[in-house]
Motif scaffolding. Structure first.
Motif, PDB file in Angstrom:
ATOM      1  N   GLU A   1      34.981  39.035  11.895  1.00 41.84           N
ATOM      2  CA  GLU A   1      35.695  38.523  12.798  1.00 41.84           C
ATOM      3  C   GLU A   1      37.004  38.142  12.927  1.00 41.84           C
ATOM      4  OE1 GLU A   1      34.024  38.558  16.260  1.00 41.84           O
ATOM      5  OE2 GLU A   1      32.356  39.535  14.987  1.00 41.84           O
ATOM      6  N   LEU A   2      37.751  38.476  13.783  1.00 45.33           N
ATOM      7  CA  LEU A   2      39.399  37.841  13.731  1.00 45.33           C
ATOM      8  C   LEU A   2      39.336  36.403  14.027  1.00 45.33           C
ATOM      9  CD1 LEU A   2      41.058  40.792  15.833  1.00 45.33           C
ATOM     10  CD2 LEU A   2      40.819  40.503  13.082  1.00 45.33           C
ATOM     11  N   ILE A   3      40.244  35.742  13.314  1.00 47.00           N
ATOM     12  CA  ILE A   3      40.394  34.220  13.598  1.00 47.00           C
ATOM     13  C   ILE A   3      41.784  34.116  14.086  1.00 47.00           C
ATOM     14  CG2 ILE A   3      40.625  32.190  12.604  1.00 47.00           C
ATOM     15  CD1 ILE A   3      39.117  33.084  10.025  1.00 47.00           C
ATOM     16  N   GLU A   4      41.905  33.969  15.309  1.00 45.48           N
ATOM     17  CA  GLU A   4      43.039  33.829  16.116  1.00 45.48           C
ATOM     18  C   GLU A   4      43.743  32.541  15.842  1.00 45.48           C
ATOM     19  OE1 GLU A   4      43.527  34.625  20.295  1.00 45.48           O
ATOM     20  OE2 GLU A   4      42.728  36.929  19.987  1.00 45.48           O
ATOM     21  N   LEU A   5      44.955  32.265  15.355  1.00 48.07           N
ATOM     22  CA  LEU A   5      45.818  31.482  15.186  1.00 48.07           C
ATOM     23  C   LEU A   5      47.005  31.325  15.847  1.00 48.07           C
ATOM     24  CD1 LEU A   5      45.670  31.110  10.989  1.00 48.07           C
ATOM     25  CD2 LEU A   5      44.157  29.752  12.904  1.00 48.07           C
ATOM     26  N   PRO A   6      47.024  30.288  16.825  1.00 46.32           N
ATOM     27  CA  PRO A   6      48.301  30.238  17.719  1.00 46.32           C
ATOM     28  C   PRO A   6      49.561  30.118  16.897  1.00 46.32           C
ATOM     29  CG  PRO A   6      46.572  28.918  18.657  1.00 46.32           C
ATOM     30  CD  PRO A   6      45.963  29.481  17.184  1.00 46.32           C
ATOM     31  N   GLU A   7      49.436  29.428  15.745  1.00 39.70           N
ATOM     32  CA  GLU A   7      50.603  29.130  14.995  1.00 39.70           C
ATOM     33  C   GLU A   7      51.069  30.392  14.359  1.00 39.70           C
ATOM     34  OE1 GLU A   7      47.779  25.669  14.627  1.00 39.70           O
ATOM     35  OE2 GLU A   7      47.562  27.958  14.724  1.00 39.70           O
ATOM     36  N   LEU A   8      50.646  31.512  14.521  1.00 39.88           N
ATOM     37  CA  LEU A   8      51.202  32.809  14.019  1.00 39.88           C
ATOM     38  C   LEU A   8      51.717  33.422  15.012  1.00 39.88           C
ATOM     39  CD1 LEU A   8      48.405  33.849  11.461  1.00 39.88           C
ATOM     40  CD2 LEU A   8      50.271  32.434  11.060  1.00 39.88           C
ATOM     41  N   ARG A   9      51.941  32.882  16.313  1.00 40.28           N
ATOM     42  CA  ARG A   9      52.612  33.614  17.339  1.00 40.28           C
ATOM     43  C   ARG A   9      54.148  33.721  17.104  1.00 40.28           C
ATOM     44  NH1 ARG A   9      49.847  31.361  21.627  1.00 40.28           N
ATOM     45  NH2 ARG A   9      49.174  33.302  22.569  1.00 40.28           N
ATOM     46  N   GLU A  10      54.657  34.797  17.834  1.00 40.16           N
ATOM     47  CA  GLU A  10      56.121  34.833  17.516  1.00 40.16           C
ATOM     48  C   GLU A  10      56.542  33.650  18.162  1.00 40.16           C
ATOM     49  OE1 GLU A  10      58.653  38.783  19.157  1.00 40.16           O
ATOM     50  OE2 GLU A  10      57.425  37.781  20.695  1.00 40.16           O
ATOM     51  N   ALA A  11      57.779  33.415  17.553  1.00 38.67           N
ATOM     52  CA  ALA A  11      58.631  32.215  17.674  1.00 38.67           C
ATOM     53  C   ALA A  11      59.187  32.215  19.085  1.00 38.67           C
ATOM     54  CB  ALA A  11      59.735  32.154  16.638  1.00 38.67           C
ATOM     55  N   SER A  12      59.754  33.257  19.591  1.00 43.08           N
ATOM     56  CA  SER A  12      60.323  33.426  20.890  1.00 43.08           C
ATOM     57  C   SER A  12      61.510  32.470  21.016  1.00 43.08           C
ATOM     58  CB  SER A  12      59.375  33.300  22.038  1.00 43.08           C
ATOM     59  OG  SER A  12      58.493  34.318  22.172  1.00 43.08           O
ATOM     60  N   GLY A  13      62.261  32.302  20.054  1.00 45.62           N
ATOM     61  CA  GLY A  13      63.435  31.514  20.247  1.00 45.62           C
ATOM     62  C   GLY A  13      63.218  30.177  19.091  1.00 45.62           C
ATOM     63  N   PHE A  14      64.232  29.717  18.781  1.00 43.28           N
ATOM     64  CA  PHE A  14      64.103  28.648  17.929  1.00 43.28           C
ATOM     65  C   PHE A  14      64.742  27.322  18.549  1.00 43.28           C
ATOM     66  CE2 PHE A  14      64.370  32.581  15.562  1.00 43.28           C
ATOM     67  CZ  PHE A  14      63.255  32.330  14.355  1.00 43.28           C
ATOM     68  N   ASP A  15      63.752  26.833  19.193  1.00 42.64           N
ATOM     69  CA  ASP A  15      63.992  25.519  20.050  1.00 42.64           C
ATOM     70  C   ASP A  15      62.845  24.399  19.820  1.00 42.64           C
ATOM     71  OD1 ASP A  15      61.770  26.542  21.192  1.00 42.64           O
ATOM     72  OD2 ASP A  15      62.829  26.974  23.209  1.00 42.64           O
ATOM     73  N   GLN A  16      62.213  24.483  18.774  1.00 43.97           N
ATOM     74  CA  GLN A  16      61.285  23.357  18.505  1.00 43.97           C
ATOM     75  C   GLN A  16      61.537  22.847  17.076  1.00 43.97           C
ATOM     76  OE1 GLN A  16      58.957  21.883  20.400  1.00 43.97           O
ATOM     77  NE2 GLN A  16      59.729  23.219  22.146  1.00 43.97           N
ATOM     78  N   PRO A  17      61.244  21.540  16.887  1.00 42.21           N
ATOM     79  CA  PRO A  17      61.026  20.593  17.995  1.00 42.21           C
ATOM     80  C   PRO A  17      62.178  20.048  18.802  1.00 42.21           C
ATOM     81  CG  PRO A  17      60.915  19.620  15.699  1.00 42.21           C
ATOM     82  CD  PRO A  17      61.216  21.274  15.448  1.00 42.21           C
ATOM     83  N   ALA A  18      62.076  19.986  19.896  1.00 45.22           N
ATOM     84  CA  ALA A  18      63.070  19.841  20.737  1.00 45.22           C
ATOM     85  C   ALA A  18      64.390  18.731  20.220  1.00 45.22           C
ATOM     86  CB  ALA A  18      62.555  19.805  22.153  1.00 45.22           C
ATOM     87  N   GLU A  19      63.771  17.635  20.021  1.00 46.69           N
ATOM     88  CA  GLU A  19      64.434  16.278  19.452  1.00 46.69           C
ATOM     89  C   GLU A  19      65.347  16.622  18.250  1.00 46.69           C
ATOM     90  OE1 GLU A  19      60.246  15.635  18.302  1.00 46.69           O
ATOM     91  OE2 GLU A  19      61.237  16.376  20.066  1.00 46.69           O
ATOM     92  N   TRP A  20      64.938  17.658  17.516  1.00 46.35           N
ATOM     93  CA  TRP A  20      65.504  18.033  16.184  1.00 46.35           C
ATOM     94  C   TRP A  20      66.596  19.319  16.290  1.00 46.35           C
ATOM     95  CZ3 TRP A  20      65.037  15.338  11.390  1.00 46.35           C
ATOM     96  CH2 TRP A  20      64.345  14.331  11.581  1.00 46.35           C
ATOM     97  N   VAL A  21      66.470  19.776  17.391  1.00 43.36           N
ATOM     98  CA  VAL A  21      67.346  21.226  17.341  1.00 43.36           C
ATOM     99  C   VAL A  21      68.528  20.901  18.310  1.00 43.36           C
ATOM    100  CG1 VAL A  21      65.679  22.610  16.593  1.00 43.36           C
ATOM    101  CG2 VAL A  21      65.898  22.237  19.135  1.00 43.36           C
ATOM    102  N   ASN A  22      68.724  19.588  18.906  1.00 36.33           N
ATOM    103  CA  ASN A  22      69.713  19.378  20.016  1.00 36.33           C
ATOM    104  C   ASN A  22      70.695  18.279  19.478  1.00 36.33           C
ATOM    105  OD1 ASN A  22      68.943  21.410  22.018  1.00 36.33           O
ATOM    106  ND2 ASN A  22      67.077  20.013  22.513  1.00 36.33           N
ATOM    107  N   GLY A  23      71.810  18.008  20.326  1.00 35.85           N
ATOM    108  CA  GLY A  23      72.599  16.917  19.904  1.00 35.85           C
ATOM    109  C   GLY A  23      73.118  16.862  18.736  1.00 35.85           C
ATOM    110  N   VAL A  24      73.133  15.901  18.051  1.00 33.63           N
ATOM    111  CA  VAL A  24      73.821  15.896  16.530  1.00 33.63           C
ATOM    112  C   VAL A  24      73.337  17.086  15.453  1.00 33.63           C
ATOM    113  CG1 VAL A  24      74.474  13.545  16.503  1.00 33.63           C
ATOM    114  CG2 VAL A  24      72.266  14.061  15.439  1.00 33.63           C
ATOM    115  N   PHE A  25      71.848  17.406  15.851  1.00 31.29           N
ATOM    116  CA  PHE A  25      71.356  18.439  14.988  1.00 31.29           C
ATOM    117  C   PHE A  25      71.467  19.772  15.505  1.00 31.29           C
ATOM    118  CE2 PHE A  25      68.488  14.582  14.711  1.00 31.29           C
ATOM    119  CZ  PHE A  25      68.525  14.361  13.385  1.00 31.29           C
TER     120      PHE A  25
END
Length: 185
Positions: A76-100
């Motif tokens: 059987e296939l085991i679906e892992l949402p963590e293997l999903r396409e990134a669709s942009g590099f915007d996570q974790p939000a508090e670490w990719v904005n501002g001074v970061f």
């Protein structure tokens, strides 16, 4: 997260899919092209049946890539949402904005690699040989993180229909790149 036992992970980017340009539906619903289906059958033939688990991104093109292998191996296939396409590099939000922001994509890439490896590591604990199918923006991040952690060279890129074999033996890792057996269109 180091793997202590003898474990093999076969890491496969999804096979050739219907082009993103012109696709009107959700990206997770975009299927393999006819060449991609041929590549998926060739992948199943090349990998064989001596596997214990098959993990996949929930995206249709990833599931279609490993379905012939799952049918052949009776798994059987085991679906892992963590293997999903990134669709942009915007996570974790508090670490990719501002001074970061200047290093936001690097932080996001590390986070994506960590998510993917954490999910795979949980499956690998119970399986000696695992196949995992993901996307062209996730697999290079995962390979870079693992080869960096284990201090081994980054492998050459593989075309659609190809895969990487990662062999973990205690604190050692070997990575082998494989070209696909079918047309890479």
């Amino acid at each position: 997260m180091f793997i202590g036992a003898n474990v093999t992970v076969i890491l496969a980017p999804h096979c050739a899919s219907v082009p993103r340009d012109g696709w009107a539906g959700e990206q997770d619903d975009r299927p393999l092209s006819s060449a991609g289906h041929e590549q998926a059958r060739a992948l199943a033939e090349a990998v064989g049946t001596h596997i214990d688990a098959i993990c996949t991104s929930p995206a249709l093109r990833c599931r279609q890539t490993v379905e012939p292998l799952a049918a052949r191996a009776g798994l059987e296939l085991i679906e892992l949402p963590e293997l999903r396409e990134a669709s942009g590099f915007d996570q974790p939000a508090e670490w990719v904005n501002g001074v970061f922001a200047p290093m936001g994509e690097a932080i996001a890439g590390a986070w994506i690699a960590g998510q993917a490896w954490g999910a795979l590591a949980r499956v690998v604990e119970a399986a000696r040989t695992t196949v995992a199918c993901s996307h062209g923006d996730v697999i290079p991040l995962l390979l870079a993180a693992l080869t960096g952690a284990y201090r081994v060279p980054v492998p050459p890129l593989v075309e659609r229909g190809g895969w990487y074999t990662l062999r973990f033996a205690g604190s050692a890792l070997t990575v082998t790149a494989h070209t696909g057996g079918a047309a890479n269109q």
